[in-house]
Design a protein around this motif. Structure first.
Motif, PDB file in Angstrom:
ATOM      1  N   ALA A  77       0.879  -1.483   0.306  1.00  0.00           N
ATOM      2  CA  ALA A  77      -0.295  -0.204   0.118  1.00  0.00           C
ATOM      3  C   ALA A  77       0.804   1.406   0.532  1.00  0.00           C
ATOM      4  CB  ALA A  77      -0.856   0.186   1.287  1.00  0.00           C
ATOM      5  N   VAL A  78       2.205   0.941   0.733  1.00  0.00           N
ATOM      6  CA  VAL A  78       3.112   2.684   0.957  1.00  0.00           C
ATOM      7  C   VAL A  78       3.182   2.533  -0.963  1.00  0.00           C
ATOM      8  CG1 VAL A  78       4.591   3.149   2.113  1.00  0.00           C
ATOM      9  CG2 VAL A  78       3.063   2.183   3.315  1.00  0.00           C
ATOM     10  N   LEU A  79       3.689   1.707  -0.964  1.00  0.00           N
ATOM     11  CA  LEU A  79       4.490   1.735  -2.491  1.00  0.00           C
ATOM     12  C   LEU A  79       3.729   2.045  -3.599  1.00  0.00           C
ATOM     13  CD1 LEU A  79       6.637  -1.150  -2.614  1.00  0.00           C
ATOM     14  CD2 LEU A  79       7.489   0.683  -2.505  1.00  0.00           C
ATOM     15  N   ASN A  80       2.604   2.045  -3.411  1.00  0.00           N
ATOM     16  CA  ASN A  80       1.479   2.378  -4.215  1.00  0.00           C
ATOM     17  C   ASN A  80       1.336   2.414  -6.079  1.00  0.00           C
ATOM     18  OD1 ASN A  80      -0.936   4.484  -4.394  1.00  0.00           O
ATOM     19  ND2 ASN A  80      -0.691   6.539  -4.397  1.00  0.00           N
ATOM     20  N   GLY A  81       1.471   1.457  -5.856  1.00  0.00           N
ATOM     21  CA  GLY A  81       2.188   1.163  -7.485  1.00  0.00           C
ATOM     22  C   GLY A  81       3.368   1.397  -7.864  1.00  0.00           C
ATOM     23  N   GLU A  82       4.320   2.119  -7.322  1.00  0.00           N
ATOM     24  CA  GLU A  82       5.303   2.429  -7.780  1.00  0.00           C
ATOM     25  C   GLU A  82       7.001   1.531  -7.396  1.00  0.00           C
ATOM     26  OE1 GLU A  82       7.812   5.890  -5.269  1.00  0.00           O
ATOM     27  OE2 GLU A  82       8.752   5.372  -6.885  1.00  0.00           O
ATOM     28  N   GLY A  83       7.531   0.878  -8.787  1.00  0.00           N
ATOM     29  CA  GLY A  83       8.320   0.056  -8.513  1.00  0.00           C
ATOM     30  C   GLY A  83       7.707  -1.090  -8.667  1.00  0.00           C
ATOM     31  N   GLN A  84       8.211  -2.291  -8.704  1.00  0.00           N
ATOM     32  CA  GLN A  84       7.829  -3.628  -9.191  1.00  0.00           C
ATOM     33  C   GLN A  84       8.435  -4.676  -7.846  1.00  0.00           C
ATOM     34  OE1 GLN A  84       8.541  -4.986 -12.791  1.00  0.00           O
ATOM     35  NE2 GLN A  84       7.951  -7.438 -12.672  1.00  0.00           N
ATOM     36  N   THR A  85       7.888  -5.459  -7.024  1.00  0.00           N
ATOM     37  CA  THR A  85       7.527  -6.001  -6.111  1.00  0.00           C
ATOM     38  C   THR A  85       8.168  -7.843  -6.227  1.00  0.00           C
ATOM     39  OG1 THR A  85       5.088  -6.541  -5.782  1.00  0.00           O
ATOM     40  CG2 THR A  85       6.118  -4.617  -4.594  1.00  0.00           C
ATOM     41  N   VAL A  86       8.869  -7.687  -5.708  1.00  0.00           N
ATOM     42  CA  VAL A  86       9.384  -9.704  -6.409  1.00  0.00           C
ATOM     43  C   VAL A  86       9.260 -10.424  -4.271  1.00  0.00           C
ATOM     44  CG1 VAL A  86      11.483 -10.624  -6.252  1.00  0.00           C
ATOM     45  CG2 VAL A  86      11.088  -9.210  -8.035  1.00  0.00           C
ATOM     46  N   ALA A  87       8.463 -11.335  -4.464  1.00  0.00           N
ATOM     47  CA  ALA A  87       8.601 -12.087  -2.909  1.00  0.00           C
ATOM     48  C   ALA A  87       9.613 -12.612  -2.453  1.00  0.00           C
ATOM     49  CB  ALA A  87       7.692 -12.584  -2.604  1.00  0.00           C
ATOM     50  N   GLN A  88      10.284 -12.387  -0.715  1.00  0.00           N
ATOM     51  CA  GLN A  88      10.838 -13.333  -0.516  1.00  0.00           C
ATOM     52  C   GLN A  88       9.975 -13.389   0.818  1.00  0.00           C
ATOM     53  OE1 GLN A  88      13.793 -11.006   1.949  1.00  0.00           O
ATOM     54  NE2 GLN A  88      15.728 -13.033   1.528  1.00  0.00           N
TER      55      GLN A  88
END
Ligand code: UD1
Ligand code: CA
Length: 474
Positions: A77-88
């Protein structure tokens, strides 16, 4: 036909592959002892992670990958669509975290790696590090620092000829190694070509259940280059709440310096707290013990404080906010608030409004030139221009179940101690008599009196005292 085709613009061939940024944000943050993920703790009003994202933007990267733990609430939510997340999914160390991006994002170009717990890192520093890396043609360039107190950081271990041999974490360091003051900041620029093969080797190497990214300096083919940071504050890594407070202090000073450079007077930087997303116009003066937070904008030529608390508000030019709270409110120009008043969310004050002492305003629009000069509660109201709200006025907005609005017209004169029982309307130029409880609309230009008529009992005092005297003498 051919001529036509060749007239089409040529496709740009990029010689310098654009940079990939990887932000590691999936750690446990155990030392914070918090329910909130570490990277969401705010510094100067902004979650730490967003400071890293802002620094990354300075590189104009082809892509920014953020390694996150999918079980940590709120990070997405904080990223608000910025960047692309990768799960660890399991925090198995910084090396393991970076390895999560390898499968899908193996690029040959430069890869910048940052840790999301270092909010003081500047974008310019990152850009300079990248330039240095490109110049040095190294396999990896490490941002380093010489610290007076290197406790907690990985130490840079060098061979006799000066080449980097290893990075040793505090808990693995010998007494002698602990004496090394040159530390790893956790900011790296890798050449993609060398990074991925070395990272694969790291995956096979387990130390204390964790994969240290720092071990890569022993495994990577090619030169390991270092570049010392100019401002040591920038590498501060936040592992506990003491370091969080330290980062807050440094960031706050940075913000105040920026404001002073841009022409804002800060009377006492030591007692002034201003968040990163606050804008203040030239020649505004901020007096001691003031807090301006969230996304707030203050115009030119204002005087704020002492003891002002302003949050998520917009304040126009030449306003005066003295010892008051202003929360999620909008003030036009030449508005005066305080001392000791409170503007709650949804207060909109037009030009020249005066709010004096012990007034509370909420979810209300106050027209230009209107005065609410003394203790009052103006709640869920629409007040016109140039009205006067007498001392002690209350708009009784709540019937125990629902909230209702009060309307007060232009130039209305609301007498002291009027209770306006909403929903109710006081027309333009109307008066309410002091002490009235107004339950029905007052037409424009009329006077409403609602109180029992005053009686006069002549000679009351004389008679009372005479009776007492007679009783005493018996
Ligand atoms: C790390 C470095 C150390 C350096 C210091 C700088 C390693 C092994 N050590 O130590 O050399 O001096 O930073 O501040 O890298 N993270 C993940 N997944 C994990 C573990 C961590 O994403 O499994 C993230 C964390 O969210 C954090 C960052 O990586 O943002 C650093 O992790 P942290 O545990 O704080 O490393 P340090 O012990 O500070
Ligand atoms: Ca850390």
């Amino acid at each position: 036909m051919r001529a036509h085709a060749s007239a089409a613009p040529k496709r740009a061939v990029s010689t310098e592959p654009r940079v990939t940024v990887v932000v590691l944000a999936a750690g446990k943050g155990v030392r914070m002892n918090s329910r909130l993920p570490k990277v969401l703790h705010p510094v100067a009003g902004r979650p730490m992670l967003l400071w890293s994202m802002a620094a990354a933007r300075a590189l104009d990267p082809a892509r920014t990958l953020v390694v996150v733990n999918p079980t940590q609430d709120g990070v997405q939510a904080v990223l608000n669509g910025e960047g692309q997340t990768v799960a660890q999914s399991k925090a198995l160390g910084t090396g393991h975290a970076l390895a999560q991006v390898a499968a899908a994002h193996r690029t040959a170009g430069p890869v910048v790696v940052l840790y999301a717990d270092a909010p003081l890192l500047r974008g310019e520093t990152l850009a300079a590090l990248l330039a240095e890396h490109e110049k040095s043609r190294a396999a990896v360039t490490l941002l380093t620092a010489d610290l007076e107190n290197p406790r907690g950081y990985g130490r840079i271990v060098r061979a006799r000829n000066g080449a980097v041999r290893d990075i040793i974490e505090e808990k693995d360091a010998t007494g002698e190694q602990k004496g090394i003051r040159e530390v790893n900041s956790g900011v790296y620029v890798f050449s993609g070509r060398e990074l991925w093969p070395a990272l694969a080797k790291l995956e096979n190497k387990n130390r204390a259940g964790e994969y240290y990214l720092t071990d890569i300096v022993r495994l990577i083919k090619g030169k390991v280059h270092t570049w010392p940071v100019e401002d040591r504050n920038e590498i501060l890594g936040i592992n506990d709440r003491r370091q969080l407070a330290e980062a807050e202090r440094v960031m706050r000073q940075r913000i105040l310096d920026g404001l002073m450079t841009s022409g804002v007077t800060i009377a006492d930087p030591a007692t002034t707290f201003i968040d990163a997303d606050v804008h203040i116009g030239r020649d505004t003066v901020v007096l001691p013990f003031s807090l301006i937070s969230g996304e707030s904008t203050i115009g030119e030529d204002c005087v704020i404080g002492p003891f002002a608390q302003i949050r998520d508000s917009i304040i126009g030019e030449a306003c005066r906010i003295e010892r008051a709270h202003v929360d999620q409110s909008t003030l036009a120009q030449n508005v005066h608030v305080g001392p000791f008043s409170r503007l709650r969310p949804g207060s909109v004050l037009d030009d020249g409004v005066r709010v004096g002492t012990h007034a509370e305003i909420k979810n209300s629009h106050i027209g230009a030139g209107t005065a609410i000069a003394h203790f009052s509660a103006v709640l869920d109201s629409d007040v016109g221009a140039n009205a006067n709200i007498g001392a002690g006025t209350v708009t009784a907005n709540f019937d125990g179940v629902d909230k209702h609005r009060t309307e007060i017209g232009d130039r209305a004169q609301v007498g002291s101690d009027t209770i306006l029982v909403a929903p109710v309307r006081v027309g333009e130029d109307a008066y309410t008599a002091a002490g009235s409880v107004i339950t029905a609309d007052v037409p424009a230009g009329s006077l409403a009196i609602e109180r029992s008529e005053q009686k006069i009992v002549p000679g009351w005092t004389e008679r009372r005292r005479g009776r007492r005297k007679r009783e005493d003498s018996t």
